[in-house]
Design an enzyme around this catalytic site. Structure first.
Site, PDB file in Angstrom:
ATOM      1  N   ASP A 295       0.813  -1.211   0.000  1.00 40.66           N
ATOM      2  CA  ASP A 295       0.000   0.000   0.000  1.00 40.66           C
ATOM      3  C   ASP A 295       0.852   1.269   0.000  1.00 40.66           C
ATOM      4  O   ASP A 295       0.522   2.253  -0.658  1.00 40.66           O
ATOM      5  CB  ASP A 295      -0.930   0.005   1.212  1.00 40.66           C
ATOM      6  CG  ASP A 295      -2.040  -1.036   1.086  1.00 40.66           C
ATOM      7  OD1 ASP A 295      -2.362  -1.431  -0.049  1.00 40.66           O
ATOM      8  OD2 ASP A 295      -2.579  -1.451   2.120  1.00 40.66           O
TER       9      ASP A 295
ATOM     10  N   ASN B 257      -4.691   9.031   1.385  1.00 37.30           N
ATOM     11  CA  ASN B 257      -5.284   8.407   2.567  1.00 37.30           C
ATOM     12  C   ASN B 257      -5.753   9.442   3.579  1.00 37.30           C
ATOM     13  O   ASN B 257      -6.932   9.536   3.883  1.00 37.30           O
ATOM     14  CB  ASN B 257      -4.288   7.456   3.235  1.00 37.30           C
ATOM     15  CG  ASN B 257      -4.316   6.068   2.644  1.00 37.30           C
ATOM     16  OD1 ASN B 257      -5.120   5.772   1.770  1.00 37.30           O
ATOM     17  ND2 ASN B 257      -3.431   5.214   3.109  1.00 37.30           N
TER      18      ASN B 257
ATOM     19  N   ASP C 106      -2.752  13.752  21.177  1.00 40.50           N
ATOM     20  CA  ASP C 106      -1.520  13.437  20.456  1.00 40.50           C
ATOM     21  C   ASP C 106      -1.567  14.032  19.062  1.00 40.50           C
ATOM     22  O   ASP C 106      -0.526  14.328  18.469  1.00 40.50           O
ATOM     23  CB  ASP C 106      -1.334  11.925  20.361  1.00 40.50           C
ATOM     24  CG  ASP C 106      -0.780  11.318  21.640  1.00 40.50           C
ATOM     25  OD1 ASP C 106      -0.409  12.072  22.559  1.00 40.50           O
ATOM     26  OD2 ASP C 106      -0.723  10.075  21.727  1.00 40.50           O
TER      27      ASP C 106
ATOM     28  N   THR D 196      -9.781   3.239   6.188  1.00 41.23           N
ATOM     29  CA  THR D 196      -9.430   1.929   6.754  1.00 41.23           C
ATOM     30  C   THR D 196      -7.953   1.848   7.133  1.00 41.23           C
ATOM     31  O   THR D 196      -7.482   0.773   7.522  1.00 41.23           O
ATOM     32  CB  THR D 196      -9.753   0.804   5.756  1.00 41.23           C
ATOM     33  OG1 THR D 196      -9.032   1.037   4.551  1.00 41.23           O
ATOM     34  CG2 THR D 196     -11.244   0.748   5.468  1.00 41.23           C
ATOM     35  N   ALA D 197      -7.220   2.956   7.004  1.00 39.85           N
ATOM     36  CA  ALA D 197      -5.794   2.949   7.319  1.00 39.85           C
ATOM     37  C   ALA D 197      -5.569   3.530   8.720  1.00 39.85           C
ATOM     38  O   ALA D 197      -6.096   3.022   9.700  1.00 39.85           O
ATOM     39  CB  ALA D 197      -5.032   3.720   6.242  1.00 39.85           C
ATOM     40  N   TYR D 198      -4.785   4.592   8.830  1.00 40.66           N
ATOM     41  CA  TYR D 198      -4.479   5.201  10.126  1.00 40.66           C
ATOM     42  C   TYR D 198      -5.760   5.627  10.841  1.00 40.66           C
ATOM     43  O   TYR D 198      -5.889   5.506  12.062  1.00 40.66           O
ATOM     44  CB  TYR D 198      -3.558   6.400   9.889  1.00 40.66           C
ATOM     45  CG  TYR D 198      -2.941   7.009  11.123  1.00 40.66           C
ATOM     46  CD1 TYR D 198      -3.021   6.392  12.375  1.00 40.66           C
ATOM     47  CD2 TYR D 198      -2.244   8.210  11.033  1.00 40.66           C
ATOM     48  CE1 TYR D 198      -2.439   6.964  13.491  1.00 40.66           C
ATOM     49  CE2 TYR D 198      -1.653   8.788  12.141  1.00 40.66           C
ATOM     50  CZ  TYR D 198      -1.756   8.164  13.373  1.00 40.66           C
ATOM     51  OH  TYR D 198      -1.190   8.733  14.477  1.00 40.66           O
TER      52      TYR D 198
END
Length: 260
Positions: A47, A119, A149, A160-162
């Site tokens: 990816d 993304n 943070d 669907t990533a980070y």
């Protein structure tokens, strides 16, 4: 399904040995053309390499050159299964998915910088000090001070990533929304983020940037010591990714919502 002929393919790969071996085998079978003369780019890797490919060849992709990913990485959410056989036929039957990148304009110590992200755009504290960030949506302050943070804005492709790891929502393709998600929020402790219209323009103002420095990342491109970051979807840039008919990106995103 595409009616386009795919006789000229541009194969590129990551440096991973399995990707380089696939590059050699596919190039020997189908030939390898320059991207400027090709019918499609075949990105071989994971990816992260797909994001690198989209960024590197953005001018060609903006003009309609599709990208088909071949998974020789770890997760391969944006990729298709590797097979040496029948690649032109698979491409002809593939389902096209149109994506719009995010445009990030960051004000930093070194001046103004512009990047694109497929993304997400994320802001993250640079030291042990929590980040203090004000969030403005379409010129209206929606949160005067987020203590966390960090915070991110994700596309449906990147949801669907980070974003998912930060407990943000999974967004179906075509929903025309963006996910605004905090990263380990301290105050407001119970805030879980928001879903915004795809046309929204979001500005993040870093409060106390000297005492509490913050970096901004557009996918894997980082800018440090930012003071403000503006993010909006670039609806003028329509990029086409190809997925095997039975493993389309919309189906992958739907399946993620039923994973325990």
């Amino acid at each position: 399904m595409s009616s386009k002929s795919f006789s000229k393919l541009a194969f590129i790969s990551s440096a991973k040995p399995s990707a380089k071996a696939a590059l050699k085998a596919l190039s020997q079978r189908y030939g390898n053309h320059d991207a400027a003369d090709a019918d499609a780019i075949i990105a071989i890797g994971g990816d992260g390499f797909m994001l690198h490919t989209l960024r590197r060849h953005l001018p060609l992709i903006r003009r309609g050159l599709p990208v088909y990913g071949v998974n020789r990485g770890t997760i391969g959410f944006l990729m298709n299964e590797y097979s040496l056989d029948d690649l032109p036929e698979r491409l002809a039957k593939a389902e096209p998915t149109t994506v719009h990148p995010l445009k990030m304009v960051a004000q930093a110590a070194g001046g103004e910088l512009t990047e694109v992200a497929f993304n997400e755009v994320s802001l993250f504290r640079q030291t042990q000090q929590a980040a203090h960030i004000s969030i403005i949506v379409d010129n209206k302050v929606r949160m005067e001070r987020l203590i966390a943070d960090g915070v991110l804005l994700a596309t449906p492709v990147g949801s669907t990533a980070y974003n998912l790891s930060a407990h943000g929502p999974v967004i179906p393709l075509g929903a025309d929304v963006l996910a605004l998600t905090p990263i380990s929020a301290f105050r407001p402790r119970r805030w879980r983020g928001a879903l915004l219209k795809g046309t929204s323009k979001v500005r993040f103002e870093v409060l106390e940037p000297v005492k509490r420095p913050v970096s901004a990342s557009a996918d894997n491109s980082e800018i440090r010591n930012v003071t403000s970051v503006t993010v909006e979807q670039d609806l003028s840039a329509s990029l086409t990714m190809l997925f095997d008919a039975d493993h389309g990106l919309d189906e992958k995103i739907l399946l993620e919502q039923f994973v325990a």
